[in-house]
Design a protein around this motif. Structure first.
Motif, PDB file in Angstrom:
ATOM      1  N   MET A   1      73.028  58.912  43.070  1.00  0.00           N
ATOM      2  CA  MET A   1      72.038  59.312  42.075  1.00  0.00           C
ATOM      3  C   MET A   1      71.279  60.519  42.632  1.00  0.00           C
ATOM      4  N   ASN A   2      71.108  61.502  41.792  1.00  0.00           N
ATOM      5  CA  ASN A   2      70.368  62.661  42.252  1.00  0.00           C
ATOM      6  C   ASN A   2      68.866  62.405  42.157  1.00  0.00           C
ATOM      7  N   TRP A   3      68.112  63.195  42.880  1.00  0.00           N
ATOM      8  CA  TRP A   3      66.663  63.020  42.949  1.00  0.00           C
ATOM      9  C   TRP A   3      65.999  63.271  41.594  1.00  0.00           C
ATOM     10  N   CYS A   4      66.529  64.178  40.842  1.00  0.00           N
ATOM     11  CA  CYS A   4      65.939  64.473  39.534  1.00  0.00           C
ATOM     12  C   CYS A   4      65.997  63.246  38.629  1.00  0.00           C
ATOM     13  N   ALA A   5      67.135  62.567  38.611  1.00  0.00           N
ATOM     14  CA  ALA A   5      67.273  61.372  37.786  1.00  0.00           C
ATOM     15  C   ALA A   5      66.365  60.255  38.288  1.00  0.00           C
ATOM     16  N   GLN A  69      69.848  58.517  30.498  1.00  0.00           N
ATOM     17  CA  GLN A  69      69.446  59.916  30.453  1.00  0.00           C
ATOM     18  C   GLN A  69      69.055  60.313  29.030  1.00  0.00           C
ATOM     19  N   TRP A  70      69.883  59.965  28.063  1.00  0.00           N
ATOM     20  CA  TRP A  70      69.620  60.372  26.687  1.00  0.00           C
ATOM     21  C   TRP A  70      68.508  59.556  26.047  1.00  0.00           C
ATOM     22  N   LEU A 128      67.142  66.186  32.006  1.00  0.00           N
ATOM     23  CA  LEU A 128      68.208  67.057  31.506  1.00  0.00           C
ATOM     24  C   LEU A 128      69.017  67.737  32.611  1.00  0.00           C
ATOM     25  N   VAL A 129      68.610  67.574  33.863  1.00  0.00           N
ATOM     26  CA  VAL A 129      69.392  68.148  34.966  1.00  0.00           C
ATOM     27  C   VAL A 129      70.731  67.414  35.014  1.00  0.00           C
ATOM     28  N   PRO A 130      71.847  68.166  34.990  1.00  0.00           N
ATOM     29  CA  PRO A 130      73.153  67.512  34.968  1.00  0.00           C
ATOM     30  C   PRO A 130      73.400  66.708  36.241  1.00  0.00           C
ATOM     31  N   ARG A 131      74.087  65.594  36.055  1.00  0.00           N
ATOM     32  CA  ARG A 131      74.419  64.755  37.202  1.00  0.00           C
ATOM     33  C   ARG A 131      75.625  65.324  37.915  1.00  0.00           C
ATOM     34  N   ARG A 132      75.591  65.236  39.224  1.00  0.00           N
ATOM     35  CA  ARG A 132      76.716  65.679  40.026  1.00  0.00           C
ATOM     36  C   ARG A 132      77.640  64.493  40.257  1.00  0.00           C
ATOM     37  N   GLU A 133      78.913  64.737  40.188  1.00  0.00           N
ATOM     38  CA  GLU A 133      79.888  63.661  40.417  1.00  0.00           C
ATOM     39  C   GLU A 133      79.840  63.262  41.889  1.00  0.00           C
ATOM     40  N   GLN A 134      80.117  61.983  42.145  1.00  0.00           N
ATOM     41  CA  GLN A 134      80.157  61.500  43.515  1.00  0.00           C
ATOM     42  C   GLN A 134      81.238  62.227  44.315  1.00  0.00           C
ATOM     43  N   GLY A 135      80.876  62.674  45.469  1.00  0.00           N
ATOM     44  CA  GLY A 135      81.852  63.325  46.342  1.00  0.00           C
ATOM     45  C   GLY A 135      82.043  64.805  46.057  1.00  0.00           C
ATOM     46  N   SER A 136      81.507  65.303  44.986  1.00  0.00           N
ATOM     47  CA  SER A 136      81.695  66.722  44.699  1.00  0.00           C
ATOM     48  C   SER A 136      80.659  67.537  45.472  1.00  0.00           C
ATOM     49  N   ARG A 137      81.022  68.735  45.765  1.00  0.00           N
ATOM     50  CA  ARG A 137      80.134  69.612  46.521  1.00  0.00           C
ATOM     51  C   ARG A 137      79.642  70.700  45.596  1.00  0.00           C
ATOM     52  N   PRO A 138      78.429  71.186  45.866  1.00  0.00           N
ATOM     53  CA  PRO A 138      77.937  72.281  45.021  1.00  0.00           C
ATOM     54  C   PRO A 138      78.791  73.533  45.233  1.00  0.00           C
TER      55      PRO A 138
END
Length: 141
Positions: A1-5, A69-70, A128-138
């Motif tokens: 989970m990202n910090w924004c969420a 989120q929605w 509204l910040v998009p979630r990053r998939e697990q394991g993906s890198r920016p």
């Protein structure tokens, strides 16, 4: 989970709980009133819906559900609209939303509404910040 969420979920739960307290107090006030103000009843029902959406959405968001989120976004948008209405109404109406508010705490109401509006906008932006998939890198440039 990202910090924004995480932050958006925590804000939504807090916002929903505070709204729930206002619903209980307002419901008791409406139940004891001699006459029913139509505007007050609509505001009360809107607060019930917004509080429910934010509390539910915040819990779903903290549980890492995409629907959270929605739900938070919907609650935040309705909250921003409702608070904007209160701010507009208290600043343009000579007596405020109601004579009781005008006589007691119109200035304090506006100050609280501005803080609530800023928090609702922050909550909306964070949700509204998009979630990053697990394991993906920016992406790297």
């Amino acid at each position: 989970m990202n910090w924004c969420a995480l932050i958006a979920g925590a804000l939504a739960v807090l916002y929903g709980v505070i709204g729930g307290v206002f619903v209980v107090v307002g419901g008791a006030e409406l139940a004891g009133a001699d006459t029913l103000d139509p505007v007050g009843a609509v505001v009360f029902l809107a607060l019930v819906v917004i509080s429910g959406l934010l509390l539910t959405g915040g819990v779903l968001l903290l549980a890492r559900r995409a629907s959270g989120q929605w739900t938070v976004v919907a609650g935040a948008v309705l909250s921003i609209g409702g608070i904007s209405y209160v701010l507009l109404r208290t600043s343009t109406a000579p007596m405020g939303v109601t004579p009781e508010l005008a006589a007691s705490a119109n200035t304090e109401l506006r100050q609280i509404a501005v803080v609530a509006l800023v928090l609702a906008i922050v909550m909306l932006a964070l949700a509204l910040v998009p979630r990053r998939e697990q394991g993906s890198r920016p992406p790297t440039w």
